[in-house]
Design a protein around this motif. Structure first.
Motif, mmCIF file in Angstrom:
data_model
loop_
_atom_site.group_PDB
_atom_site.id
_atom_site.type_symbol
_atom_site.label_atom_id
_atom_site.label_comp_id
_atom_site.label_asym_id
_atom_site.label_seq_id
_atom_site.Cartn_x
_atom_site.Cartn_y
_atom_site.Cartn_z
ATOM 1 N N MET A 155 25.640 21.773 20.994
ATOM 2 C CA MET A 155 25.463 20.303 20.889
ATOM 3 C C MET A 155 24.130 19.644 20.697
ATOM 4 O O MET A 155 23.987 18.981 19.585
ATOM 5 C CB MET A 155 25.960 19.652 22.166
ATOM 6 N N ARG A 156 23.118 20.535 21.060
ATOM 7 C CA ARG A 156 21.810 19.975 20.826
ATOM 8 C C ARG A 156 21.340 20.039 19.110
ATOM 9 O O ARG A 156 20.720 19.299 18.764
ATOM 10 C CB ARG A 156 20.730 20.581 21.636
ATOM 11 N N SER A 157 21.654 21.388 18.947
ATOM 12 C CA SER A 157 21.392 21.477 17.534
ATOM 13 C C SER A 157 22.058 20.663 16.566
ATOM 14 O O SER A 157 21.648 19.954 15.549
ATOM 15 C CB SER A 157 21.654 23.016 17.091
ATOM 16 N N GLU A 158 23.261 20.196 16.883
ATOM 17 C CA GLU A 158 24.026 19.225 16.126
ATOM 18 C C GLU A 158 23.244 18.071 16.035
ATOM 19 O O GLU A 158 23.434 17.258 15.035
ATOM 20 C CB GLU A 158 25.583 19.181 16.522
ATOM 21 N N PHE A 159 23.238 17.696 17.470
ATOM 22 C CA PHE A 159 22.429 16.279 17.473
ATOM 23 C C PHE A 159 21.157 16.320 16.915
ATOM 24 O O PHE A 159 20.879 15.163 16.242
ATOM 25 C CB PHE A 159 22.145 16.103 18.994
ATOM 26 N N GLU B 62 20.368 18.012 14.120
ATOM 27 C CA GLU B 62 20.480 17.834 12.611
ATOM 28 C C GLU B 62 20.992 16.409 12.264
ATOM 29 O O GLU B 62 20.749 16.175 11.032
ATOM 30 C CB GLU B 62 21.901 18.678 12.352
ATOM 31 N N GLU B 63 21.579 15.729 13.295
ATOM 32 C CA GLU B 63 22.053 14.333 12.750
ATOM 33 C C GLU B 63 20.854 13.546 12.661
ATOM 34 O O GLU B 63 20.696 12.413 11.927
ATOM 35 C CB GLU B 63 23.053 13.969 13.639
ATOM 36 N N LEU C 86 23.441 7.310 17.842
ATOM 37 C CA LEU C 86 23.668 8.537 17.865
ATOM 38 C C LEU C 86 23.313 8.962 19.370
ATOM 39 O O LEU C 86 23.988 9.715 19.999
ATOM 40 C CB LEU C 86 22.635 9.176 17.106
ATOM 41 N N ASN D 135 26.066 10.759 22.534
ATOM 42 C CA ASN D 135 25.693 12.046 23.016
ATOM 43 C C ASN D 135 24.961 11.804 24.316
ATOM 44 O O ASN D 135 24.977 12.978 24.963
ATOM 45 C CB ASN D 135 24.754 12.777 22.028
#
Length: 472
Positions: A1-5, A7-8, A58, A62
């Motif tokens: 989740m953190r990596s996706e966050f 990236e956004e 964002l 999250n």
């Protein structure tokens, strides 16, 4: 989740403006006094209000908390993250545009990341005065000044930052943009949202821009240092200047003998020009829009009256701008001298002028009785009752060890005296983390619950600077 966050975040800001490496994050993780430090998932460096709105949206999605940060000059840990490493820092230094100077309306519209001194200089270029002035003006930012309702040396004449602000642009906890950038002196249309966000330290919304008042640039300024023996006489001197000089009185700053002795220890070129370094040294400034001669004669007349009344024993009038600046540098370097001396216990308090003499006498006596040899570094904006009542350990005692043992009881002693005098435990530095636990007792149950109600209503997820000012 953190990596996706992350990236956004990068999609919103671009890779260079999302810092995730430890070395890159390090400069943003400690407060100015090195009292508080934390960890952060990322440092974000937005350039526009739209980017900030997207970041907040964002984070809300999250459930990631945001710590807004400006010039990093605060004393209360209000812009420092916690130690979880789960929060992001939203640093506003790239939002530094001056959007408009409206000469006819005497206002300046500027972004939150503008450095205070740059705003002063820009206003002066247009023959205006932006009167907010404080020791950190070379690095503090307007957003932080608004978020803490900063005071400084010109409050006596121009008021706190709140008094200089006419309108705000704010990003809410939902990521919505409220555009309240109106340069109106009168706008009586319901709740004053501007005042709600000023002084809230980023806990209710993120201030991104403001409309601020400008004033005509003074033609002349005269500065003097005077020697005085007591606070009682100092208050009488203040009343005399307010009566004789009225609105021309710009600054009235108090420095104790102990504070200037510490100053000279670390900055020998800043020795007090008054003979014998008296118990109290008062810095007074008058500014005028008429002529040099008018304000000089007024200053000399009031000083002569003060001598005749036995209020002062010595005075030095600055002969030029360089000497006037040296007087102000003495005052501004006391904080730096304290930092050089080591960790000290700071108290940014306000006392009604009618109680000031009694407060200082009683608090000094209790401090010296309970902590023999302790050094009381007391100075501040005496014209508005704001004291920086700071405590340094006795000579030869390790500051960290002293503070570890005595910080809590010293705070309690001083704050009890503040309450007795119907004062405030925070005058211009804010609450942050430092005074979070003290605030409830100081404000009272009803006021504290009202603050919590506002926080829950505007930030129900508690993602805006959590655990600062008020906890929910």
């Amino acid at each position: 989740m953190r990596s996706e966050f992350l990236e956004e975040l990068i999609l919103i800001l671009g890779h260079p403006n999302v810092l995730v490496d430890d070395d890159d994050k390090a400069p943003y993780l400690n407060d100015w006094r090195k009292r508080y430090s934390g960890k952060a998932l990322a440092i974000t460096l937005p350039k526009t209000v739209q980017e900030i709105a997207q970041i907040v949206q964002l984070c809300a999605k999250n459930q990631i908390a945001i710590v807004p940060q400006g010039g990093h000059t605060g004393f209360c840990g209000g812009a420092t993250p916690d130690n979880t490493g789960a929060q992001i820092i939203l640093n506003l230094k790239r939002m530094n545009a001056i959007r408009e100077i409206d000469k006819a309306n005497q206002t300046i519209t500027l972004e939150a990341g503008c450095i205070l001194q740059a705003v002063q200089d820009k206003a002066a270029d247009q023959d205006f005065l932006f009167p907010l002035s404080l020791g950190a003006e070379g690095s503090c930012m307007i957003g932080g000044n608004l978020a803490t309702n900063a005071g400084g040396t010109n409050v006596l004449r121009y008021g706190n930052t709140r008094d200089l602000c006419l309108g705000l642009e704010v990003v809410t906890a939902k990521g919505e943009i409220w555009n309240g950038l109106k340069g109106l002196r009168k706008d009586n249309t319901g709740y004053d949202l501007r005042d709600l966000f000023i002084g809230s330290e980023g806990t209710l919304g993120i201030i991104t821009a403001a409309v601020m008042k400008l004033y005509p640039l003074p033609i002349s300024q005269w500065t003097t240092l005077v020697a005085i023996d007591s606070i009682e006489s100092t208050i009488a001197l203040l009343n005399l200047f307010q009566k004789r000089a009225t609105s021309l009185l710009t600054g009235f700053e108090m420095m104790t003998q102990e504070s200037l002795t510490l100053n000279e220890k670390h900055f020998p070129h800043m020795a007090n020009p008054l003979q014998g370094n008296p118990p109290y040294t008062i810095l007074i400034e008058l500014s005028d829009h008429e002529s040099e001669e008018h304000v000089r004669q007024l200053l000399e007349t009031v000083l002569e009256e003060a001598f005749e009344a036995g209020l002062i024993s010595d005075a030095v009038i600055a002969n030029n701008l360089s000497q006037a600046n040296s007087f102000w540098h003495m005052r501004e370097h006391i904080t730096l001298a304290q930092a050089e001396e080591g960790a000290n216990l700071k108290h940014d308090i306000t006392i009604p002028l009618s109680s000031l003499d009694n407060f200082i006498k009683e608090t000094d006596a209790q401090m010296r009785s309970q902590y023999p040899g302790v050094r009381i570094i007391n100075f501040g904006h005496l014209g508005d009752g704001n004291l920086h009542y700071n405590i340094a350990p006795p000579l030869g005692v390790d500051p960290k060890a002293f503070n570890l043992i005595h910080e809590k009881p010293i705070h309690e002693l001083i704050y009890a005296q503040v309450e007795r005098c119907h004062g405030s435990i925070s005058a211009e530095h804010g609450v942050g983390q430092l005074k979070l636990e003290d605030l409830r007792a100081h404000k009272g149950e009803v006021a504290h619950e009202l603050m919590k109600t506002l926080k829950r209503a505007l930030d129900p997820q508690n993602i805006l600077n959590p655990h600062k000012v008020v906890s929910i």
